[in-house]
Design an enzyme around this catalytic site. Structure first.
Site, mmCIF file in Angstrom:
data_model
loop_
_atom_site.group_PDB
_atom_site.id
_atom_site.type_symbol
_atom_site.label_atom_id
_atom_site.label_comp_id
_atom_site.label_asym_id
_atom_site.label_seq_id
_atom_site.Cartn_x
_atom_site.Cartn_y
_atom_site.Cartn_z
ATOM 1 N N HIS A 175 0.819 -1.201 0.000
ATOM 2 C CA HIS A 175 0.000 0.000 0.000
ATOM 3 C C HIS A 175 0.855 1.254 0.000
ATOM 4 C CE1 HIS A 175 -3.848 -2.040 1.655
ATOM 5 N NE2 HIS A 175 -3.602 -2.310 0.392
ATOM 6 N N CYS B 125 1.426 1.387 -28.447
ATOM 7 C CA CYS B 125 1.375 1.852 -27.056
ATOM 8 C C CYS B 125 2.567 1.421 -26.211
ATOM 9 C CB CYS B 125 0.087 1.416 -26.390
ATOM 10 S SG CYS B 125 -0.020 -0.364 -26.164
HETATM 11 C C1 PEP Z 1 3.700 -3.446 -24.012
HETATM 12 O O1 PEP Z 1 3.989 -4.628 -23.794
HETATM 13 O O2 PEP Z 1 4.266 -2.749 -24.873
HETATM 14 C C2 PEP Z 1 2.644 -2.783 -23.219
HETATM 15 C C3 PEP Z 1 2.257 -1.572 -23.499
HETATM 16 O O3 PEP Z 1 2.165 -3.467 -22.160
HETATM 17 P P1 PEP Z 1 2.912 -3.544 -20.732
HETATM 18 O O4 PEP Z 1 4.065 -2.599 -20.736
HETATM 19 O O5 PEP Z 1 1.881 -3.192 -19.712
HETATM 20 O O6 PEP Z 1 3.318 -4.981 -20.692
#
Ligand code: PEP
Ligand code: MG
Length: 765
Positions: free
Chosen positions: A373, A685
C-alpha cells in the site's frame, strides 16, 4: 614486438599502487597511460571508461592524441574499434586501422596518423569497465604477444579502473580522498528497487519513529486518563482518516482510497477499539490500552506468513500513532517538507499523505514491497520511490543533498554540480507533467499536414487529468491490473464498474482503450494462490490467465460493458498469441452481453474488441487478426522481449533490448500493412512510441496513433509537428531494407541529426 618482456609488464601491475600516491583519479589515469605507452613502446595509449548511466565510453586519459580530447571523446558500445572491442568483449588487433570495417576516427583527435590499433576490453568479473587502447603509426606494429601483455595489464588494473569509473562518472573524485576517519563511508550512488518511477532532488529527511516515540515523549501523568478522552480520540481519529480518504478521492486515486477504508475497518473492529475500551474499563489508562492492543496487532500481522497481511502492520502502527496523537490533542508536525526526500525504514500511509501534502519530493524506503500500500499510495501521489535494504537505508546520511533517480533505481548522495546539471533537465521535464502549461489537445499534424493522434497510457485514475492537461487525445491503454494488485482480494464487479465509469466520464467522449487484466509474469496478486512457474513470462500470463479463470474475466468484462453504457467502448486483450485466443476472449464478451441483456442491466451492447500485438506468433497471423479484430494496438515492450528473447527486466542484457532491431521494424511494418489493408484502426502503445528517434520510422511506416506515458505526450506531439511525412517515409523504406542493427542505428542517427541534431537515446547502447 613492441613490449620488451613480461617482467616489465608485471611491474606495470604496480600501477595500482600509484593510485594511492596520485592526487586525483585524473592524475592516476594519466600516469597509467604514460607508463603503459612507455612499456608497450606505443605512440598512443588511451583509457576509455564506461558511463553506464549514459551508456557511453568516455576517453578518460590519453597520451599521444590531442590532450583536449580527454573527457570529450564519447563512443557508443559498438562504435568504432574501441566500441566494438567493448561490446563484443574481445581484443581487437588491427594492422591497418583505415582498412578495418570498424574504423571510425574521431575528428580532431589526430588519430588518423596511427595505423596500428590494439584495443583490449577491461573487465571486472563479468562487469564491463572500459577499454585499454594502444596505437602506433607503423602498420602491423602490435603482435599477438603485445595483445596478451595488454590484456594482462587490463586485468591487473580492472578493479582500480572500476573504482575510477564509478567516481568519475559521478564527477566526485574527491570522495576517494575522503579522510580515513570518516566513520561510515557511504557509496556515492546506491542502487535499489524502483517502486515508483520518477526523479526527485532535495535533502534527506529521516522522520521520527511513529507511535513509540510519541509515547516516549510524555510522562504517564501527562496523558488524558478518562474513558471519554479515549472516546474523543477515537472519534477524532475516525474523522481524520475519513478526511484523508476524501482528500485522496478528490485526487481521483482509484487505489489509494482503499487503503483508508482498511484503516477504518480495523478501527471499527470490535476486537480492536472494543478491546481498548475493555482494558480502559478494567482500569488501564487509555494511552496504555491503545499501545497494548496496537502491539498485539503489530505482533499478529508482522508474524503472518501472508505478505499482504504483513504489510498491514504499517496500517496498524499508523492507527496507533493517530490514536495517541488524538488523545494528546494537537501534536501535528508543523514544518513542511518542500525540497526534502523522506528516508525511512518504516513509513506509514498517513505519513506519506502528510509528507506529500507538505511538499516532499520522493521516498527512500525499506520494509515495503513494491506492490505494498505504501508504494501504491506513493505512486498515486506521484512520489518517486526507491526501495533499499533496511541496513542500506540506515546508512543514508541525514540532511544531505541527494538525487533520487527512480527510473534507473539510483540514489546519488551529495551529487556533483555536473550530475545536478544533468538531472536538471529531466526534473524540468517531469515538472511539466505536474504543473506545466496546458497543451491544447486534439490531433496533431506533421509539418506537411498528416494527422496523428497522441493518447496516454494510464495506470491510475489520478493520471487522467494531467494527461488531458498535457494534450492527450484519449487513453490509448488503460492498464486495468492496478486496482487488482493493491487489494486483498479481487475487486468486486461494482468497484471495477465505478473505476471504469469514472475513466469514461473524465475523458468526456474521447477514446479509451481498456485492456483486460494483465497479470502473471512479474505482476503477481498476493491474494491469489499461484503455482510456481519456471518461466512466468512464458506462463499463465495476461489473456491466458483470464481465459483460465473465466469467472474473474467475466466479472471484469461485465464491469466494462456496464461502465460503457452511453459511451463508445473499446476493450483489448493482452498477449494474444493466436486468432483462436482472440475468438475465445471475444466469446466471453458475447456471453457477458447475453447475460446482461437477460438480466435487464444497462450496458454497451456493441463494444469494439481489440488485440494487443505483443507476440511473434500474433505477428505471424496478423492478416487474420486484422480481419477479425475491431482494432489493434502494438505493445512493443513485450514484442521486443518476445521477438528478441530478451527479458525486459534483466539488467544484464539491457544492451540487447533494442526496438530498432530490423526484425522488430519489419514486424511493425507488416502489422501496419495488414491493418491498412483491412482498414483496422491501429495504435502503438509500447514505450518505444515515445522515442523521438523512432517516431519518424513509425510515421513513415504508416502508424497514425501513438499512446505514451502522460508526461511524454507534449514531447511526442512536438516531435510529430517537426516531422515531414515524405522524408519519414523514405527513411522508413531505407531502414526496412537493412538487415543489420548497426546499419539501422546509423541511419536512425543520421536522420535524427539531420532533423535537429538530437542525441538518439534509443541508440545509446
Ligand atoms: C507493451 O507490452 O508494450 C505494453 C504496453 O504493455 P505492458 O508494458 O503493460 O506490458
Ligand atoms: Mg505488454
Amino acid at each position: 614486438m613492441a613490449y620488451q618482456n613480461i617482467e616489465e609488464i608485471c611491474s606495470i601491475a604496480e600501477l595500482a599502487s600509484l593510485f594511492e600516491r596520485s592526487g586525483s583519479i585524473r592524475e592516476f589515469l594519466q600516469t597509467s597511460v604514460s607508463v603503459i605507452a612507455y612499456h608497450m613502446r606505443a605512440a598512443v595509449c588511451s583509457i576509455y571508461l564506461y558511463d553506464e548511466q549514459r551508456q557511453r565510453l568516455v576517453l578518460r586519459a590519453n597520451q599521444g592524441l590531442e590532450s583536449a580530447m580527454v573527457g570529450k571523446i564519447e563512443l557508443r558500445p559498438g562504435e568504432g574499434i574501441v566500441g566494438t572491442a567493448f561490446r563484443e568483449m574481445r581484443t581487437l588487433r588491427v594492422a591497418r586501422a583505415r582498412e578495418s570495417s570498424y574504423y571510425k576516427p574521431v575528428p580532431g583527435s589526430g588519430e588518423e596518423r596511427y595505423e596500428a590499433f590494439l584495443a583490449v576490453p577491461i573487465m571486472l568479473g563479468t562487469e564491463r569497465v572500459g577499454v585499454l587502447v594502444v596505437q602506433d603509426p607503423q602498420a602491423d606494429y602490435f603482435t599477438p604477444n603485445d595483445a596478451r601483455a595488454l590484456k594482462a595489464i587490463a586485468a591487473q588494473l580492472a578493479g582500480t579502473m572500476d573504482n575510477a569509473r564509478l567516481f568519475m562518472n559521478m564527477g566526485r573524485e574527491e570522495i576517494l580522498r575522503a579522510p580515513a576517519s570518516a566513520a561510515r563511508p557511504v557509496a556515492p550512488v546506491i542502487q535499489g528497487e524502483v517502486a515508483v518511477p520518477g526523479i526527485a532532488s532535495g535533502r534527506t529527511f529521516t522522520p521520527r519513529k511513529p507511535y513509540e516515540s510519541l509515547l516516549a515523549g510524555y510522562a504517564d501523568a501527562d496523558w488524558p486518563s478518562r474513558p471519554e478522552d479515549f472516546e474523543r480520540a477515537l472519534a477524532t481519529t475516525e474523522q481524520e482518516i475519513k478526511k484523508l480518504q476524501r482528500e485522496l478521492e478528490e485526487k481521483a486515486s482509484d487505489v489509494a482510497s482503499m487503503i483508508f477504508s482498511a484503516h477504518l475497518m480495523i478501527l471499527k473492529d470490535d476486537a480492536f477499539s472494543g478491546a481498548m475500551r475493555q482494558l480502559i474499563t478494567a482500569g488501564m489508562p487509555p494511552h496504555k490500552a491503545i499501545v497494548e492492543v496496537i502491539n498485539k496487532y503489530v505482533r499478529l500481522f508482522s508474524g503472518s506468513t501472508n505478505p499482504h497481511l504483513r504489510e498491514k502492520t504499517q496500517d496498524v502502527k499508523d492507527l496507533g500513532h493517530r490514536l495517541l496523537s488524538s488523545l494528546r490533542g494537537a501534536d501535528a508536525q508543523t514544518h513542511g517538507y518542500e525540497d526534502h526526500l523522506i528516508v525511512a525504514t518504516d513509513l506509514l500511509p498517513s505519513d506519506i499523505m502528510r509528507f506529500a501534502a507538505q511538499g516532499a519530493g520522493g521516498l527512500i524506503l525499506s520494509g515495503s514491497g513494491s506492490t505494498s500500500h505504501v508504494a501504491i499510495l506513493a505512486r498515486s501521489l506521484g512520489l518517486p520511490t526507491l526501495l533499499l535494504d533496511e541496513a542500506v537505508v540506515q546508512r543514508v546520511p541525514e540532511d544531505t543533498p541527494v538525487i533520487l533517480d527512480a527510473n534507473q533505481g539510483n540514489l546519488y548522495i551529495s551529487p556533483s554540480a555536473e550530475i545536478m546539471e544533468r538531472y536538471g533537465e529531466l526534473l524540468a521535464a517531469q515538472q511539466e507533467m505536474r504543473t506545466g502549461e496546458e497543451v491544447p489537445g486534439g490531433p496533431v499534424r506533421t509539418a506537411d499536414g498528416v494527422e496523428i493522434r497522441v493518447m496516454a497510457n494510464i495506470n491510475l485514475i489520478s493520471e487522467l487529468q494531467p494527461s488531458l492537461r498535457l494534450g492527450a487525445d484519449g487513453v490509448g491503454l488503460y492498464r486495468s491490473e492496478f486496482p487488482f494488485i493493491v487489494r486483498n482480494d479481487f475487486p468486486p464487479e461494482e468497484e471495477q464498474y465505478r473505476i471504469y465509469r469514472k475513466i469514461l466520464s473524465e475523458m468526456q467522449g474521447r477514446d479509451v482503450l481498456f485492456r483486460t487484466l494483465d497479470i502473471g509474469g512479474d505482476k503477481m496478486l498476493s491474494y491469489f494462490p499461484h503455482v510456481t512457474e519456471a518461466n512466468p513470462f512464458l506462463g499463465l500470463r495476461a489473456i491466458r490467465f483470464s481465459l483460465h479463470h473465466k469467472g474473474i474475466f467475466s466479472e471484469q468484462i461485465r464491469a466494462m460493458l456496464r461502465a460503457g453504457h452511453g459511451f463508445e467502448l473499446k476493450i483489448m486483450f493482452p498477449l494474444v498469441s493466436s486468432v483462436d485466443d482472440y475468438l475465445q476472449a471475444a466469446g466471453v464478451v458475447k456471453e457477458c452481453l447475453e447475460t446482461l441483456r437477460h438480466e435487464g442491466i444497462a450496458h454497451n451492447a456493441a463494444p469494439k474488441l481489440g488485440v494487443m500485438v505483443e507476440l511473434p506468433s500474433a505477428v505471424g497471423v496478423i492478416e487474420e487478426l486484422a480481419r477479425e479484430a475491431d482494432f489493434i494496438s502494438i505493445g512493443t515492450n513485450d514484442l521486443v522481449q518476445y521477438m528478441l528473447a530478451v527479458d525486459r527486466t534483466n539488467r544484464l542484457i539491457r544492451d540487447m533490448y533494442q526496438c530498432s532491431h530490423p526484425a522488430i521494424l519489419r514486424a511493425i511494418r507488416r502489422i501496419a500493412d495488414a491493418a491498412a489493408r483491412e482498414s483496422t484502426p491501429l495504435s502503438l502503445c509500447g514505450d518505444a512510441a515515445a522515442d523521438p528517434v523512432l517516431i519518424p520510422f513509425f510515421v513513415g511506416a504508416g502508424l497514425r496513433t501513438f499512446s505514451v506515458a502522460p508526461y511524454s505526450v507534449p514531447m511526442v506531439r512536438r516531435a510529430i509537428q517537426n516531422l515531414d511525412s515524405c522524408p519519414a517515409r523514405e527513411h522508413a523504406e531505407k531502414l526496412l531494407g537493412m538487415g543489420r542493427l548497426e546499419h539501422v542505428n546509423a541511419e536512425l542517427s543520421r536522420f535524427a541529426a539531420a532533423s535537429g541534431g538530437v542525441t538518439p537515446p534509443s541508440l545509446q547502447g
